[in-house]
Scaffold this active site. Sequence first.
Site, PDB file in Angstrom:
ATOM      1  N   GLU A  55      18.874  15.676  80.818  1.00  0.00           N
ATOM      2  CA  GLU A  55      19.568  16.471  81.833  1.00  0.00           C
ATOM      3  C   GLU A  55      18.712  17.655  82.260  1.00  0.00           C
ATOM      4  OE1 GLU A  55      24.262  16.174  80.877  1.00  0.00           O
ATOM      5  OE2 GLU A  55      22.981  16.648  79.173  1.00  0.00           O
ATOM      6  N   ASP A  57      15.438  17.809  82.162  1.00  0.00           N
ATOM      7  CA  ASP A  57      14.351  17.295  83.000  1.00  0.00           C
ATOM      8  C   ASP A  57      14.830  17.020  84.415  1.00  0.00           C
ATOM      9  OD1 ASP A  57      12.679  17.476  80.879  1.00  0.00           O
ATOM     10  OD2 ASP A  57      12.766  15.344  80.351  1.00  0.00           O
ATOM     11  N   LEU A 103      -0.756  46.667  59.959  1.00  0.00           N
ATOM     12  CA  LEU A 103       0.081  47.203  58.893  1.00  0.00           C
ATOM     13  C   LEU A 103      -0.703  47.219  57.601  1.00  0.00           C
ATOM     14  CD1 LEU A 103       3.409  45.254  59.476  1.00  0.00           C
ATOM     15  CD2 LEU A 103       2.921  47.631  60.016  1.00  0.00           C
ATOM     16  N   GLU A 133      12.075  42.245  57.904  1.00  0.00           N
ATOM     17  CA  GLU A 133      11.921  41.120  58.842  1.00  0.00           C
ATOM     18  C   GLU A 133      10.934  40.115  58.281  1.00  0.00           C
ATOM     19  OE1 GLU A 133      10.539  42.684  62.600  1.00  0.00           O
ATOM     20  OE2 GLU A 133      11.955  44.353  62.468  1.00  0.00           O
ATOM     21  N   LYS A 135       7.617  37.998  58.409  1.00  0.00           N
ATOM     22  CA  LYS A 135       6.315  38.220  59.038  1.00  0.00           C
ATOM     23  C   LYS A 135       5.768  36.872  59.494  1.00  0.00           C
ATOM     24  CE  LYS A 135       1.979  40.720  58.277  1.00  0.00           C
ATOM     25  NZ  LYS A 135       1.101  39.735  58.872  1.00  0.00           N
ATOM     26  N   ASP A 137       3.404  34.134  60.912  1.00  0.00           N
ATOM     27  CA  ASP A 137       1.957  34.004  60.820  1.00  0.00           C
ATOM     28  C   ASP A 137       1.417  33.435  62.131  1.00  0.00           C
ATOM     29  OD1 ASP A 137      -0.522  34.123  59.764  1.00  0.00           O
ATOM     30  OD2 ASP A 137      -0.287  32.435  58.388  1.00  0.00           O
ATOM     31  N   GLU A 197       5.024  37.817  68.430  1.00  0.00           N
ATOM     32  CA  GLU A 197       4.050  36.934  67.806  1.00  0.00           C
ATOM     33  C   GLU A 197       4.114  35.569  68.486  1.00  0.00           C
ATOM     34  OE1 GLU A 197       2.567  38.677  65.502  1.00  0.00           O
ATOM     35  OE2 GLU A 197       1.572  37.278  64.154  1.00  0.00           O
ATOM     36  N   TYR A 249       9.585  41.329  68.274  1.00  0.00           N
ATOM     37  CA  TYR A 249      10.087  42.238  67.247  1.00  0.00           C
ATOM     38  C   TYR A 249       9.918  43.712  67.583  1.00  0.00           C
ATOM     39  CZ  TYR A 249       5.149  41.519  66.085  1.00  0.00           C
ATOM     40  OH  TYR A 249       3.801  41.386  66.159  1.00  0.00           O
ATOM     41  N   LYS A 312      10.405  47.965  57.668  1.00  0.00           N
ATOM     42  CA  LYS A 312      10.272  49.075  58.620  1.00  0.00           C
ATOM     43  C   LYS A 312      11.397  50.076  58.391  1.00  0.00           C
ATOM     44  CE  LYS A 312       8.631  45.787  62.042  1.00  0.00           C
ATOM     45  NZ  LYS A 312       8.904  45.024  63.253  1.00  0.00           N
ATOM     46  N   LYS A 336       2.976  40.736  51.422  1.00  0.00           N
ATOM     47  CA  LYS A 336       2.440  39.390  51.677  1.00  0.00           C
ATOM     48  C   LYS A 336       2.682  38.491  50.481  1.00  0.00           C
ATOM     49  CE  LYS A 336      -1.159  39.853  54.881  1.00  0.00           C
ATOM     50  NZ  LYS A 336      -1.923  38.873  55.592  1.00  0.00           N
ATOM     51  N   CYS A 430     -23.213   4.275  52.754  1.00  0.00           N
ATOM     52  CA  CYS A 430     -21.808   4.095  53.133  1.00  0.00           C
ATOM     53  C   CYS A 430     -21.102   3.231  52.075  1.00  0.00           C
ATOM     54  CB  CYS A 430     -21.746   3.403  54.493  1.00  0.00           C
ATOM     55  SG  CYS A 430     -20.069   3.140  55.091  1.00  0.00           S
ATOM     56  N   CYS A 432     -19.281   0.945  52.558  1.00  0.00           N
ATOM     57  CA  CYS A 432     -19.001  -0.393  53.076  1.00  0.00           C
ATOM     58  C   CYS A 432     -20.024  -1.393  52.522  1.00  0.00           C
ATOM     59  CB  CYS A 432     -19.004  -0.384  54.604  1.00  0.00           C
ATOM     60  SG  CYS A 432     -20.623  -0.220  55.357  1.00  0.00           S
ATOM     61  N   CYS A 449     -21.947   7.009  59.194  1.00  0.00           N
ATOM     62  CA  CYS A 449     -22.435   5.656  58.990  1.00  0.00           C
ATOM     63  C   CYS A 449     -22.581   5.093  60.390  1.00  0.00           C
ATOM     64  CB  CYS A 449     -21.406   4.833  58.210  1.00  0.00           C
ATOM     65  SG  CYS A 449     -21.744   3.059  58.268  1.00  0.00           S
ATOM     66  N   CYS A 454     -19.685  -1.750  60.464  1.00  0.00           N
ATOM     67  CA  CYS A 454     -19.098  -1.143  59.264  1.00  0.00           C
ATOM     68  C   CYS A 454     -17.604  -1.465  59.235  1.00  0.00           C
ATOM     69  CB  CYS A 454     -19.302   0.368  59.298  1.00  0.00           C
ATOM     70  SG  CYS A 454     -18.345   1.243  58.051  1.00  0.00           S
TER      71      CYS A 454
HETATM   72  S1  IVH Z   1       5.477  45.023  63.285  1.00  0.00           S
HETATM   73  C1  IVH Z   1       3.120  48.843  63.835  1.00  0.00           C
HETATM   74  N1  IVH Z   1       6.922  42.883  62.727  1.00  0.00           N
HETATM   75  O1  IVH Z   1       1.755  41.211  61.522  1.00  0.00           O
HETATM   76  C2  IVH Z   1       3.956  47.663  63.658  1.00  0.00           C
HETATM   77  N2  IVH Z   1       4.564  42.646  62.867  1.00  0.00           N
HETATM   78  O2  IVH Z   1      -0.172  43.143  60.056  1.00  0.00           O
HETATM   79  C3  IVH Z   1       3.249  46.427  64.012  1.00  0.00           C
HETATM   80  N3  IVH Z   1       3.739  40.366  62.520  1.00  0.00           N
HETATM   81  O3  IVH Z   1      -0.112  42.656  64.119  1.00  0.00           O
HETATM   82  C4  IVH Z   1       3.804  45.146  63.712  1.00  0.00           C
HETATM   83  N4  IVH Z   1       5.721  39.442  62.213  1.00  0.00           N
HETATM   84  O4  IVH Z   1       0.830  40.308  64.436  1.00  0.00           O
HETATM   85  C5  IVH Z   1       5.686  43.392  62.925  1.00  0.00           C
HETATM   86  N5  IVH Z   1       8.310  41.072  62.281  1.00  0.00           N
HETATM   87  C6  IVH Z   1       7.081  41.562  62.484  1.00  0.00           C
HETATM   88  C7  IVH Z   1       5.928  40.754  62.426  1.00  0.00           C
HETATM   89  C8  IVH Z   1       4.665  41.352  62.611  1.00  0.00           C
HETATM   90  C9  IVH Z   1       4.414  39.232  62.281  1.00  0.00           C
HETATM   91  C10 IVH Z   1       2.258  40.485  62.607  1.00  0.00           C
HETATM   92  C11 IVH Z   1       1.761  41.183  63.843  1.00  0.00           C
HETATM   93  C12 IVH Z   1       1.038  42.403  63.371  1.00  0.00           C
HETATM   94  C13 IVH Z   1       0.700  42.033  61.969  1.00  0.00           C
HETATM   95  C14 IVH Z   1       0.633  43.302  61.135  1.00  0.00           C
END
Ligand code: IVH
Length: 698
Positions: A55, A57, A103, A133, A135, A137, A197, A249, A312, A336, A430, A432, A449, A454
């Site tokens: 739908e 599309d 950070l 929150e 984080k 990647d 992000e 964020y 934070k 981390k 190889c 093989c 190879c 092969c």
């Molecule tokens: S706050 C000054 N919140 O982590 C505050 N960063 O090492 C800046 N990241 O550069 C970031 N999830 O790329 C914040 N919920 C989150 C995040 C987040 C991922 C990344 C972001 C930042 C790096 C900080």
Amino acid sequence: MSEQLPLLDPPPPSNVHRDKRRRWAERRIQELRELIRLHDYYYYVEAQPRISDREYDALFHELKQLEAEFPELVTPDSPTQRVGGEPLKEFPHVQHRIPMLSLDNTYSREELREFDRRVREGLGGQPYRYVAELKYDGVSVSLHYREGTFVLGASRGDGYTGDDITQNLRTIRSLPLRVQPVEYHGVPLRTFEVRGEVYLLTEDFLRLNREREQAGERPFANPRNLAAGTLKLLDPREVAKRPLRLVCYYLLTDEVELQFQSENLRLLRQMGFPTDPHWKVCDTLEEVFAYVDYWEEAREQLPFQIDGIVLKVDSLRQQQQLGTVARAPRWAIAYKYEAKKATTVLEGITLQVGRTGKVTPVAELKPVFLAGSTISRATLHNADYITKLDLRIGDTVIVEKGGEVIPKIVGVVLEKRPPQAQPYRFPTVCPCPNRQQLYRPPGEVDYYCDHPECPWQIRRRIEHFASRRAMDIEGMGERVVDQLVSAGFLRNIADIYELHRHRAQLLELERWGEKSVDNLLSAIEESKSRPYHRLLFALGIRFVGEETAKILAESFPSMDQLAAASIEELTAIHGVGERIAESVFRFFRDENNRAILERLRRAGLRFAAEAPKVRLQAGFFLGKTFVLTGELSTMTREEARRAIEARGGRVTDSVSRRTDYLIVGRNPGSKLRKARELGVRELSEDDFLRLLDQNPVE
Ligand code: IVH
């Protein structure tokens, strides 16, 4: 808004007065755009789609068609305009008005306690609370909105200056190109900056990597690298092919004085930005620890990768009081997670030979459970990787599964090395039966190879050819291919279509009976009708993945045209670079490949694109060229010719590149074959009659 798809009054037919239709189109376009935005929001922000992909599309398609009919009604914030613009030569730079800081990281609770002590001291006895929150990647980006419209997007760069990657960011479907103003204490927010992000779902990452490998391209190490590499592409059309996601964020504006991070996260969500729903307000450090602990385990169930949590101070006023030292704020910290590790024994190293002849060493491990799955093998990439780690068979090795998703060996526990363990010598031949000398092209890390027969390469090529996304031959998986190659039935892909001649011998193979052999043979027969672009992909031409195969098939609607194309003609196509062009060109110049193609053609595979569905429209015949072949049941050829000419079309006797349509009657002649080779579209007698009806002579 209602979930129904409201439809304005029914569309006036396309031949009514253009002004009237335009007025209708204008309103319908508005409506479609709003619906699409709304459903993007349900899909990406709430993760709760309310209509099916089909739908969705259909809405998108309708919008595109109307915009094509009335190009003057296209606006840059239309959902159809996410991918626009030409590839850039380089990205312009942008200065961040407020630096994009990084950070401080910590891996220990003790450091979290210290962070909390510093916050408490810095705030001199005021009460405070935190927002915790996830984080993500990925790659951080900054998004600027003016008067509610997305105007600029930038990468972090060095934190002070980044790249203007607006065009690339526009392709991300969850990024709102326009936002409805949300009021904050009576003031509508229209001009602001959002930070977030860009990331990928783990399953999308794995799928893209699989596709890259199939196309002979180097896979990405992890989703973050894939996201980062994608945002750096200069061609937004390439970016659009990768399913990037966004999570926001951070909100910054001069229009009002914002007060709390938790409030900002809610505001962002209300404005239609994707935010992570798992954040939590924590009043005590104990609550923070509980959050950290919970997600350390639960993160394995998330469909994307996180590498920790971010803590934070919730109050923005307090954030300001705490300020920033060096390059990191004093009001936030990242905790981390360590990558998950396990130790196990390296029982052996085997070599895998890929479709292109590339040899990859693989660690055979004593099975060990790690972060949700049992691991018994891990790639060792290449000879250098083994040397660098000085891996020896019998070693106890450390296996890690982090943001990489794919487990890897990161080290050796030397204390546990068996005394007799010998340094590993990379094989020179190889695995093989041909025992071909391995070859390392100058400047490359991999061995190859290059024996033309092969059997490992042949297996991989046939497996790829038969795989689901290629020719989709059911029942022809790894095991069957292995057996048929070993037994000498298959030496190349063309042999597949001659298997039926050996039915009796196949029946003698182990595990095969009448029924299974017949099933396989009919699956092979059925695969002959796969579209031309699937065949192109299945051939396994280096660097030609699924997408590229489609692009090639569109520009060269028959195999003969593609085979005849020069490098210049190939690179002239958008999306085909030099590397692909050369690979395609070389493929069709190879005698061996040509012979195989000839056999495939004789077997009846599709060597040309299907005629696309005919769009029924007014004035269809006007200015188009038709050729007739075979007998029509309702009229003579002469009558057909007059009917076409009366509607402004032309009829010629032979098929050429200039033919628009071939009208195919009963017992068609050689014209049909020619038309298919050239990719000329076909019309059945029924299609033709319908079109005549729809286009009466005025
Ligand atoms: S706050 C000054 N919140 O982590 C505050 N960063 O090492 C800046 N990241 O550069 C970031 N999830 O790329 C914040 N919920 C989150 C995040 C987040 C991922 C990344 C972001 C930042 C790096 C900080």
